[in-house]
Design a protein around this motif. Structure first.
Motif, mmCIF file in Angstrom:
data_model
loop_
_atom_site.group_PDB
_atom_site.id
_atom_site.type_symbol
_atom_site.label_atom_id
_atom_site.label_comp_id
_atom_site.label_asym_id
_atom_site.label_seq_id
_atom_site.Cartn_x
_atom_site.Cartn_y
_atom_site.Cartn_z
ATOM 1 N N UNK A 89 0.769 -1.311 -0.015
ATOM 2 C CA UNK A 89 -0.055 0.097 0.065
ATOM 3 C C UNK A 89 1.169 1.109 0.087
ATOM 4 N N UNK A 90 1.275 1.791 -1.248
ATOM 5 C CA UNK A 90 2.183 2.682 -1.259
ATOM 6 C C UNK A 90 1.946 4.177 -1.660
ATOM 7 N N UNK A 91 2.853 5.006 -1.140
ATOM 8 C CA UNK A 91 2.613 6.592 -1.416
ATOM 9 C C UNK A 91 3.313 6.657 -2.878
ATOM 10 N N UNK A 92 4.229 5.931 -3.330
ATOM 11 C CA UNK A 92 4.958 5.983 -4.646
ATOM 12 C C UNK A 92 4.132 5.264 -5.743
ATOM 13 N N UNK A 93 4.489 5.720 -6.955
ATOM 14 C CA UNK A 93 4.077 4.617 -8.170
ATOM 15 C C UNK A 93 5.228 3.632 -8.354
ATOM 16 N N UNK A 94 4.945 2.411 -8.129
ATOM 17 C CA UNK A 94 5.990 1.393 -8.290
ATOM 18 C C UNK A 94 6.444 1.174 -9.616
ATOM 19 N N UNK A 95 5.969 1.752 -10.455
ATOM 20 C CA UNK A 95 6.337 1.527 -11.970
ATOM 21 C C UNK A 95 6.537 0.223 -12.413
ATOM 22 N N UNK A 96 5.831 -0.587 -12.306
ATOM 23 C CA UNK A 96 5.894 -2.196 -12.293
ATOM 24 C C UNK A 96 6.098 -2.367 -13.808
ATOM 25 N N UNK A 97 6.843 -3.390 -14.023
ATOM 26 C CA UNK A 97 7.445 -3.988 -15.256
ATOM 27 C C UNK A 97 7.501 -5.452 -14.858
ATOM 28 N N UNK A 98 7.851 -6.206 -15.679
ATOM 29 C CA UNK A 98 8.284 -7.762 -15.334
ATOM 30 C C UNK A 98 9.713 -7.752 -14.752
ATOM 31 N N UNK A 99 10.650 -6.911 -15.342
ATOM 32 C CA UNK A 99 11.977 -6.618 -14.897
ATOM 33 C C UNK A 99 11.964 -6.219 -13.524
ATOM 34 N N UNK A 100 11.152 -5.090 -13.378
ATOM 35 C CA UNK A 100 11.117 -4.500 -11.927
ATOM 36 C C UNK A 100 10.610 -5.552 -10.950
ATOM 37 N N UNK A 101 9.571 -6.260 -11.418
ATOM 38 C CA UNK A 101 9.003 -7.246 -10.365
ATOM 39 C C UNK A 101 10.191 -8.447 -10.223
ATOM 40 N N UNK A 102 10.881 -8.828 -10.966
ATOM 41 C CA UNK A 102 11.802 -9.792 -10.888
ATOM 42 C C UNK A 102 13.005 -9.313 -9.857
ATOM 43 N N UNK A 103 13.285 -8.099 -10.121
ATOM 44 C CA UNK A 103 14.659 -7.641 -9.568
ATOM 45 C C UNK A 103 14.122 -7.375 -8.029
ATOM 46 N N UNK A 104 12.832 -6.971 -7.788
ATOM 47 C CA UNK A 104 12.547 -6.456 -6.457
ATOM 48 C C UNK A 104 12.087 -7.785 -5.595
ATOM 49 N N UNK A 105 11.519 -8.498 -6.266
ATOM 50 C CA UNK A 105 11.232 -9.909 -5.461
ATOM 51 C C UNK A 105 12.465 -10.784 -5.128
ATOM 52 N N UNK A 106 13.401 -10.760 -5.886
ATOM 53 C CA UNK A 106 14.475 -11.308 -5.586
ATOM 54 C C UNK A 106 15.328 -10.286 -4.577
ATOM 55 N N UNK A 107 15.366 -9.332 -4.303
ATOM 56 C CA UNK A 107 15.871 -8.486 -3.122
ATOM 57 C C UNK A 107 14.972 -8.925 -2.107
ATOM 58 N N UNK A 108 13.475 -8.817 -1.990
ATOM 59 C CA UNK A 108 12.629 -9.200 -1.136
ATOM 60 C C UNK A 108 13.041 -10.440 -0.520
ATOM 61 N N UNK A 109 12.920 -11.672 -1.395
ATOM 62 C CA UNK A 109 13.317 -12.993 -0.625
ATOM 63 C C UNK A 109 14.508 -13.253 -0.270
ATOM 64 N N UNK A 110 15.495 -12.715 -0.795
ATOM 65 C CA UNK A 110 16.880 -12.686 -0.302
ATOM 66 C C UNK A 110 17.240 -12.052 0.966
ATOM 67 N N UNK A 111 16.686 -11.007 1.292
ATOM 68 C CA UNK A 111 16.664 -10.358 2.203
ATOM 69 C C UNK A 111 15.977 -11.254 3.421
#
Length: 196
Positions: free
Chosen positions: A81-103
């Protein structure tokens, strides 16, 4: 003497009841059955600080989420639930979820020093389904239960809520195939927000 033992018991009981009341009153914007455990986390996420979002993550866990062998194992949903536009794309989702699950898995594994160094990096794969949704998979390490690799099927949907001026990204996750009955349950977990 009897009173000295009784007073601490009532103090402990009162503290437990107050804590349960606090937990019960936490607002979670994801509607789900009462037996789905809930969590609320504020960005920046302590386990994934490099995600540059501002807002809140709301999580709901299926009752069998942490039970190996359950049909609901590792099945849950979370809402950004975000204040900022996440500007989603396939590449961005891949990158962000890799960071998310790695962390996330690194933080959980730090309590187990033997496995913390051996955690493989997450790999995410997403495809755009339409203007508002993506389907994909994350292959990550399960630091919570099995201590093995787990393949998570993920559906991500994006909406902008004009009423609240917020950006909503809803993730529904399970290792079960999309035609499994758990997805009927996951598809009923949705934001409890009035949006135009």
């Amino acid at each position: 003497m009897r009173n000295s033992k009784t007073i601490p018991f009532f103090i402990v009981l009162s503290l437990i009841l107050i804590q349960c009341k606090k937990e019960h009153n936490v607002i979670n914007l994801l509607s789900a059955p009462d037996n789905w455990r809930k969590e609320t986390i504020t960005f920046p996420l302590s386990f994934a600080k490099s995600l540059e979002h501002k807002g809140t993550e709301y999580v709901r866990f299926a009752p069998g989420w942490g039970k190996q062998g359950s049909e609901e194992f590792f099945s849950y949903a979370f809402l950004w639930y975000l204040d900022n536009d996440p500007q989603l794309s396939s590449n961005r989702l891949e990158s962000e979820l890799e960071m998310y699950f790695d962390g996330l898995m690194q933080v959980v594994s730090n309590s187990d020093e033997d496995s913390a160094e051996a955690i493989p990096k997450a790999k995410a794969f997403f495809e755009k389904v339409d203007d508002h949704s993506y389907a994909g998979k994350v292959i990550t390490y399960d630091a919570f239960t099995t201590k093995k690799e787990v393949h998570l099927n993920i559906v991500a949907t994006y909406n902008y809520c004009e009423n609240t001026n917020k950006h909503l990204v809803l993730f529904k996750i399970s290792p079960q195939p999309i035609d499994h009955i758990i997805w009927d349950k996951l598809n009923k977990v949705n934001p409890n927000i009035d949006c135009i």
